[in-house]
Write an enzyme that holds these catalytic residues in place. Structure first.
Site, PDB file in Angstrom:
ATOM      1  N   SER A  51       0.847  -1.195   0.000  1.00 20.18           N
ATOM      2  CA  SER A  51       0.000   0.000   0.000  1.00 20.18           C
ATOM      3  C   SER A  51       0.877   1.237   0.000  1.00 20.18           C
ATOM      4  O   SER A  51       1.667   1.449   0.929  1.00 20.18           O
ATOM      5  CB  SER A  51      -0.898   0.018   1.238  1.00 20.18           C
ATOM      6  OG  SER A  51      -1.402   1.334   1.417  1.00 20.18           O
ATOM      7  N   HIS A  80      -1.370  -1.378  -4.153  1.00 19.47           N
ATOM      8  CA  HIS A  80      -2.615  -1.022  -3.469  1.00 19.47           C
ATOM      9  C   HIS A  80      -2.663   0.492  -3.270  1.00 19.47           C
ATOM     10  O   HIS A  80      -1.747   1.077  -2.685  1.00 19.47           O
ATOM     11  CB  HIS A  80      -2.667  -1.754  -2.121  1.00 19.47           C
ATOM     12  CG  HIS A  80      -3.951  -1.617  -1.378  1.00 19.47           C
ATOM     13  ND1 HIS A  80      -5.058  -2.408  -1.628  1.00 19.47           N
ATOM     14  CD2 HIS A  80      -4.315  -0.785  -0.378  1.00 19.47           C
ATOM     15  CE1 HIS A  80      -6.041  -2.071  -0.806  1.00 19.47           C
ATOM     16  NE2 HIS A  80      -5.621  -1.079  -0.035  1.00 19.47           N
ATOM     17  N   ASP A 106      -4.830   3.571  -1.725  1.00 12.30           N
ATOM     18  CA  ASP A 106      -5.885   3.906  -0.768  1.00 12.30           C
ATOM     19  C   ASP A 106      -6.439   5.291  -1.046  1.00 12.30           C
ATOM     20  O   ASP A 106      -5.741   6.299  -0.882  1.00 12.30           O
ATOM     21  CB  ASP A 106      -5.322   3.848   0.655  1.00 12.30           C
ATOM     22  CG  ASP A 106      -5.088   2.420   1.101  1.00 12.30           C
ATOM     23  OD1 ASP A 106      -6.045   1.627   1.058  1.00 12.30           O
ATOM     24  OD2 ASP A 106      -3.941   2.086   1.476  1.00 12.30           O
ATOM     25  N   MET A 141      -9.097   8.067   0.030  1.00  7.22           N
ATOM     26  CA  MET A 141      -9.913   8.474   1.186  1.00  7.22           C
ATOM     27  C   MET A 141     -10.475   9.874   0.960  1.00  7.22           C
ATOM     28  O   MET A 141      -9.790  10.735   0.404  1.00  7.22           O
ATOM     29  CB  MET A 141      -9.053   8.476   2.453  1.00  7.22           C
ATOM     30  CG  MET A 141      -8.357   7.143   2.714  1.00  7.22           C
ATOM     31  SD  MET A 141      -7.515   7.142   4.295  1.00  7.22           S
ATOM     32  CE  MET A 141      -6.633   5.572   4.191  1.00  7.22           C
ATOM     33  N   HIS A 150      -8.483   0.966  -3.669  1.00  6.35           N
ATOM     34  CA  HIS A 150      -9.398   0.781  -2.540  1.00  6.35           C
ATOM     35  C   HIS A 150     -10.094   2.105  -2.269  1.00  6.35           C
ATOM     36  O   HIS A 150      -9.473   3.044  -1.770  1.00  6.35           O
ATOM     37  CB  HIS A 150      -8.548   0.309  -1.339  1.00  6.35           C
ATOM     38  CG  HIS A 150      -9.302   0.133  -0.067  1.00  6.35           C
ATOM     39  ND1 HIS A 150      -8.658  -0.040   1.141  1.00  6.35           N
ATOM     40  CD2 HIS A 150     -10.628   0.093   0.203  1.00  6.35           C
ATOM     41  CE1 HIS A 150      -9.567  -0.176   2.102  1.00  6.35           C
ATOM     42  NE2 HIS A 150     -10.765  -0.091   1.553  1.00  6.35           N
ATOM     43  N   MET A 154     -12.277   4.374  -0.285  1.00  9.61           N
ATOM     44  CA  MET A 154     -12.907   4.636   1.011  1.00  9.61           C
ATOM     45  C   MET A 154     -13.616   5.976   0.895  1.00  9.61           C
ATOM     46  O   MET A 154     -13.208   6.981   1.491  1.00  9.61           O
ATOM     47  CB  MET A 154     -11.831   4.650   2.112  1.00  9.61           C
ATOM     48  CG  MET A 154     -11.315   3.248   2.435  1.00  9.61           C
ATOM     49  SD  MET A 154      -9.698   3.259   3.233  1.00  9.61           S
ATOM     50  CE  MET A 154      -8.642   3.288   1.786  1.00  9.61           C
ATOM     51  N   MET A 167     -11.374  -6.016   5.728  1.00  7.31           N
ATOM     52  CA  MET A 167     -10.582  -5.028   6.466  1.00  7.31           C
ATOM     53  C   MET A 167     -10.252  -5.587   7.853  1.00  7.31           C
ATOM     54  O   MET A 167     -11.142  -6.017   8.585  1.00  7.31           O
ATOM     55  CB  MET A 167     -11.362  -3.716   6.638  1.00  7.31           C
ATOM     56  CG  MET A 167     -11.539  -2.899   5.366  1.00  7.31           C
ATOM     57  SD  MET A 167     -10.017  -2.568   4.462  1.00  7.31           S
ATOM     58  CE  MET A 167      -9.083  -1.634   5.697  1.00  7.31           C
ATOM     59  N   ASP A 201      -6.595  -6.519   4.489  1.00 15.81           N
ATOM     60  CA  ASP A 201      -5.948  -5.199   4.521  1.00 15.81           C
ATOM     61  C   ASP A 201      -5.959  -4.623   5.935  1.00 15.81           C
ATOM     62  O   ASP A 201      -7.025  -4.398   6.515  1.00 15.81           O
ATOM     63  CB  ASP A 201      -6.716  -4.272   3.562  1.00 15.81           C
ATOM     64  CG  ASP A 201      -6.120  -2.872   3.449  1.00 15.81           C
ATOM     65  OD1 ASP A 201      -5.035  -2.619   4.002  1.00 15.81           O
ATOM     66  OD2 ASP A 201      -6.768  -2.033   2.779  1.00 15.81           O
TER      67      ASP A 201
HETATM   68  C1  DX5 Z   1      -6.209   1.526   5.850  1.00 14.20           C
HETATM   69  C2  DX5 Z   1      -5.799   1.231   4.438  1.00 14.20           C
HETATM   70  C3  DX5 Z   1      -4.694   0.264   4.345  1.00 14.20           C
HETATM   71  C4  DX5 Z   1      -3.389   0.741   4.960  1.00 14.20           C
HETATM   72  C5  DX5 Z   1      -2.667  -0.456   5.467  1.00 14.20           C
HETATM   73  O1  DX5 Z   1      -7.292   2.378   5.823  1.00 14.20           O
HETATM   74  O2  DX5 Z   1      -6.895   0.690   3.708  1.00 14.20           O
HETATM   75  O3  DX5 Z   1      -4.483  -0.181   3.002  1.00 14.20           O
HETATM   76  O4  DX5 Z   1      -2.561   1.431   4.073  1.00 14.20           O
HETATM   77  O5  DX5 Z   1      -1.547  -0.026   6.157  1.00 14.20           O
HETATM   78  P1  DX5 Z   1      -0.820  -0.985   7.176  1.00 14.20           P
HETATM   79  O6  DX5 Z   1      -0.344  -2.195   6.389  1.00 14.20           O
HETATM   80  O7  DX5 Z   1       0.286  -0.147   7.690  1.00 14.20           O
HETATM   81  O8  DX5 Z   1      -1.823  -1.377   8.217  1.00 14.20           O
HETATM   82 ZN    ZN Z   2      -6.465  -0.258   1.720  1.00 12.48          ZN
END
Ligand code: DX5
Ligand code: ZN
Length: 220
Positions: free
Chosen positions: A9, A34, A36, A38, A67, A69, A138, A176
């Site tokens: 990620s 990956h 993320d 947000m 991903h 969010m 998750m 994840d």
């Molecule tokens: C959390 C994200 C993850 C995050 C994971 O909201 O969806 O993908 O980057 O990070 P680690 O591996 O550090 O928990």
């Molecule tokens: Zn993620």
């Protein structure tokens, strides 16, 4: 057993040197990248949008595992698809018309993923499971990298594995949040195929060695 695949990620990467960071995990044997996304609304943090996905697409051959969010995912799916996402994964909690959203992703030629927060039941996937290409469990509450793995999620991974096997689904089972070399083995044993790892990879001195160690954790 299935081959473990690793999806670093970029949330924990150095954003000022993103192309170098991506090249390093690609060289290091990553299977997916990956990303993320947000929105400061569905989750209490802000990250990146379609322009970054488009830039990443130009510098890597790795499939982009995006991903989302975000609320109102439908409004952004065309842009993320055009930007080069391979997978678009949406939260069931943020998509009141989940079937429509999944169809929309597929209509744009992208593989469709669905994901669940830790407190959301797998039962919410019953009716959509046959339509999806990826299920993401998750194992932290989404919003931040570097959180602790919630152990209760191991049973959920095993249950998801059973549900997918029961319908002979081709969907990938991904996990994840909080994944490290020392818990990866248990997560893979529960039936996961793709491990997302942010801080575990990007805080380590040798990305390739960490990716290899995460993958090897699944071997007996
Ligand atoms: C959390 C994200 C993850 C995050 C994971 O909201 O969806 O993908 O980057 O990070 P680690 O591996 O550090 O928990
Ligand atoms: Zn993620």
């Amino acid at each position: 057993t299935r081959p473990a695949r690793i999806a670093p990620s970029i949330l924990s990467a150095d954003f000022a040197r993103l192309a170098d960071e991506v090249a390093a995990v690609e060289r290091g044997g990553a299977d997916f990248l990956h990303v993320d996304v947000m929105d400061g609304h569905f989750v209490p943090n802000l990250t990146v949008g379609p322009p970054i996905v488009e830039s990443l697409k130009k510098v890597t051959k790795l499939p982009l595992d995006v991903h989302l969010m975000i609320t109102n995912a439908d409004a952004f799916i065309p842009e993320f698809a055009a930007a080069g996402a391979s997978y678009l994964t949406v939260h069931v909690e943020a998509c009141p018309h989940l079937h429509r959203t999944v169809q929309l992703i597929k209509e744009h030629g992208v593989k469709a993923g669905v994901t669940l927060n830790p407190a959301t039941s797998l039962r919410t996937l019953d009716e959509i499971l046959p339509d999806v290409d990826l299920v993401l469990i998750m194992s932290v509450n989404p919003g931040f990298g570097g959180q602790k793995f919630i152990d209760h999620c191991l049973q959920k991974v095993a249950n998801a594995r059973r549900m997918l096997d029961q319908i002979h689904s081709h969907a990938l089972l991904e996990v994840d949040g909080g994944i490290k070399v020392d818990n990866a083995g248990r997560i893979l044993a529960a039936g996961a195929e793709v491990l997302v790892a942010g801080s575990a990879v990007f805080s380590s001195p040798d990305y390739g060695a960490t990716i290899a160690a995460l993958r090897a954790a699944g071997q007996p």
